[in-house]
Scaffold this motif. Structure first.
Motif, PDB file in Angstrom:
ATOM      1  N   ALA A   1      -1.880  -3.833  -1.539  1.00 37.35           N
ATOM      2  CA  ALA A   1      -2.258  -3.601  -2.604  1.00 37.35           C
ATOM      3  C   ALA A   1      -2.488  -4.649  -3.568  1.00 37.35           C
ATOM      4  CB  ALA A   1      -1.981  -1.802  -2.692  1.00 37.35           C
TER       5      ALA A   1
ATOM      6  N   SER B   1       0.580   4.913  -2.825  1.00 39.52           N
ATOM      7  CA  SER B   1       0.256   5.586  -1.984  1.00 39.52           C
ATOM      8  C   SER B   1       0.788   7.622  -2.100  1.00 39.52           C
ATOM      9  CB  SER B   1       0.326   5.619  -0.279  1.00 39.52           C
ATOM     10  OG  SER B   1      -0.279   4.650   0.333  1.00 39.52           O
TER      11      SER B   1
ATOM     12  N   ARG C   1      -7.013  -2.212  -1.873  1.00 41.90           N
ATOM     13  CA  ARG C   1      -6.052  -2.221  -0.856  1.00 41.90           C
ATOM     14  C   ARG C   1      -6.430  -2.076   0.632  1.00 41.90           C
ATOM     15  NH1 ARG C   1      -3.919   3.702   0.459  1.00 41.90           N
ATOM     16  NH2 ARG C   1      -6.054   4.977   0.715  1.00 41.90           N
TER      17      ARG C   1
ATOM     18  N   PRO D   1      -4.935  -0.648   4.158  1.00 39.04           N
ATOM     19  CA  PRO D   1      -3.335   0.070   5.406  1.00 39.04           C
ATOM     20  C   PRO D   1      -3.017  -1.017   6.362  1.00 39.04           C
ATOM     21  CG  PRO D   1      -5.404   1.944   3.786  1.00 39.04           C
ATOM     22  CD  PRO D   1      -5.776   0.666   3.620  1.00 39.04           C
TER      23      PRO D   1
ATOM     24  N   ASN E   1       1.148  -1.254   0.162  1.00 39.12           N
ATOM     25  CA  ASN E   1       0.088   0.171  -0.133  1.00 39.12           C
ATOM     26  C   ASN E   1       1.009   1.249   0.588  1.00 39.12           C
ATOM     27  OD1 ASN E   1      -2.535   1.140   0.234  1.00 39.12           O
ATOM     28  ND2 ASN E   1      -1.189   1.975   2.398  1.00 39.12           N
TER      29      ASN E   1
ATOM     30  N   ASP F   1      -0.879  -2.879   5.341  1.00 37.88           N
ATOM     31  CA  ASP F   1       0.528  -2.650   3.853  1.00 37.88           C
ATOM     32  C   ASP F   1       0.136  -2.938   2.868  1.00 37.88           C
ATOM     33  OD1 ASP F   1       1.632  -0.529   2.901  1.00 37.88           O
ATOM     34  OD2 ASP F   1       3.784  -1.825   3.563  1.00 37.88           O
TER      35      ASP F   1
END
Length: 185
Positions: free
Chosen positions: A68, A32, A61, A63, A28, A66
């Motif tokens: 995606a 970002s 994704r 967070p 992620n 972490d």
């Protein structure tokens, strides 16, 4: 005083093709935006074979882990097969694959030194972080994020995510998200 120009922000990372029709797993934090809360306005994926570049779409994704998932419009791509991160043993040899410092594909070797490690890094981008890292001593540096951690059979057992870097570069330990978590995403 003339107009102020804001330079274009660029970052690079790695990813793992997980299907022949263009699904890619990465971190992620690789996709970002500048403040880490949203998605970068444009995500380009360059494949090593033929150096062809695609515009990627973010499929999902998370967070907190972490991770995606991206999608590029391509077919017949080579992809990695998932291995079991649940059956890893301390001392087992692993390989970290990625594109550190914008180099061509780079592979480093190491051993697994811990499983289920929490280092508190995902709390920087999520209020409900999930951490259960595979810790290795395979050299991982800037640009390796999102790349593959594979076993000696060539199976995907993790996604490289973080390093212990008091000086800003690799200091002996790297951390990968286990494939068991990646599969669930």
């Amino acid at each position: 005083m003339g107009p102020q120009i804001i330079p274009e922000q660029r970052a690079s990372g790695s990813g793992v093709i997980i299907s022949q029709d263009g699904y890619i797993v990465t971190n992620n934090h690789v996709i970002s935006d500048r403040d880490g809360k949203g998605i970068a306005p444009e995500i380009k994926v360059t494949l090593n074979e033929g150096r062809k570049t695609y515009t990627a779409k973010v499929v999902g994704r998370d967070p907190s882990t972490d991770l995606a998932v991206l999608k590029i419009e391509a077919t017949n791509l080579p992809y990695l097969i998932y291995g079991s991160s649940d059956n890893l043993a301390l001392g087992q040899w692993v390989l970290a694959v990625g594109y550190p410092f914008n180099l061509e594909a780079t592979v480093t070797a190491g051993i697994i030194s811990a499983k289920g490690r929490s280092i508190g890094i995902n709390s920087q981008q999520s209020e409900s972080p999930v951490e259960s890292f595979i810790q290795t001593d395979a050299a991982v540096n800037s640009g390796n994020s999102g790349g593959a951690l594979i076993n000696t059979n060539g199976e995907l057992i993790g996604i490289n995510s973080a390093i212990l870097a008091p000086g800003g570069t690799y200091a002996g330990y790297s951390f990968a998200i286990p494939s068991s978590i990646v599969k669930r995403l």
